[in-house]
Design an enzyme around this catalytic site. Structure first.
Site: not given
Ligand code: 0O2
Length: 271
Positions: A27, A45, A60, A144, A153
């Site tokens: 999509k 993009e 998790k 998400e 990125n």
């Molecule tokens: P992975 O390995 O990428 O799947 P919450 O439960 O909503 O309070 P959550 O789930 O950590 O907290 O939500 P958040 O902060 O929105 O982060 C969701 C995803 O965003 C993360 O998934 C990462 O992919 C990315 N992300 C968040 N913070 C960072 C960061 O500081 N650095 C990087 N590189 N990515 C980040 P996961 O499951 O943590 O990890």
């Protein structure tokens, strides 16, 4: 025996998410195509998608004390879509596009663009409800969507690998380097944003030219079926001459004239 049962269980759990990721990527790619076919600049993009790895789901579940029956509700990034934009301004346009869709219901948003994380991470996150249709009926799942620029990125990918390497114990000097790099990304995005109009113009011209050339060549190819070879070769030579001038207006004029010639042949063959 238990191993086989568990593998099947994971497949059952993950299948709807796999379907959702595939559909969502199609999509969003279609949105890019629609913009480009209309000769317009696309705020998107590039799009990628993934289903969360079982090992990451297990991590998790452990970290947040989530039972297997609760993962659909409590892990919102089992299906993950990443949308890359060229410019920061494009991000809000993509957010608006998603809000306006009836097949995606936004349930949560996190603006890490205006509210950067302590790590230096920047991105816009949206959690949506999305319906998938399976043999068992409709399943409403969460997905998400992460929206960020290509530069953001680049930073996030590198920082994520380092996080993985140091498993939560990232040395202070690396953290500092990453924060500095994050600042550099902000500057880069700002600089690029200031020449956005010029870059967009250049890309639009390229896209219009590519579409025109493709239309002209298809038209010439079709003429081979109805017109004399000599005439078509003459048109082809003419096209090369116009093409060499690198003048878009001349190319547009040529394309219109060719349309008229083709229409003439079509009318003749109908009579
Ligand atoms: P992975 O390995 O990428 O799947 P919450 O439960 O909503 O309070 P959550 O789930 O950590 O907290 O939500 P958040 O902060 O929105 O982060 C969701 C995803 O965003 C993360 O998934 C990462 O992919 C990315 N992300 C968040 N913070 C960072 C960061 O500081 N650095 C990087 N590189 N990515 C980040 P996961 O499951 O943590 O990890």
């Amino acid at each position: 025996m238990t191993i086989i049962m568990e593998i099947q269980l994971w497949r059952e759990i993950l299948d709807p998410y796999r379907l959702a990721v595939e559909e969502l990527v199609v999509k969003f790619n279609h949105i890019i195509e629609e913009y480009r076919n209309a000769g317009l600049y696309s705020p998107i993009e590039q799009v990628t998608g993934r289903v969360k790895k079982i090992s990451s789901i297990l991590d998790k579940m452990q970290k947040k004390n989530i039972a297997i029956e609760e993962i659909d509700d409590r892990i919102s990034d089992m299906a993950g879509i990443r949308i890359m934009c060229q410019f920061v301004e494009d991000i809000e346009k993509v957010v608006e596009i998603i809000h306006n869709r009836t097949d995606m219901e936004v349930i949560k948003e996190k603006d890490y663009i205006n509210h950067m994380k302590e790590s230096g991470y920047r991105s816009y996150h949206m959690i949506i409800y999305y319906d998938v249709y399976t043999l068992d009926g409709t399943k409403r799942i969460q997905a998400e969507i992460q929206i960020r620029t290509l530069a953001m990125n680049f930073w996030a990918t590198i920082e994520h690998s380092l996080q993985y390497k140091y498993k939560g114990n990232m040395p202070k000097h690396i953290k500092e380097k990453l924060l500095k790099a994050s600042d550099a990304i902000i500057t880069l995005d700002e600089e690029m944003g200031s020449v956005r109009d010029e870059i967009m113009d250049a890309q639009n011209i390229f896209q219009i030219k590519a579409t025109l050339v493709s239309d002209i060549l298809i038209n010439i190819q079709n003429l081979f079926k109805v017109a004399s070879k000599r005439e078509v070769l003459k048109i082809q030579d003419e096209f090369y001459k116009v093409y060499k001038t690198e003048n878009l207006e001349q190319l547009e004029r040529f394309s219109k004239q060719l349309d008229i010639i083709s229409e003439g042949y079509k009318a003749q063959s109908l009579n």
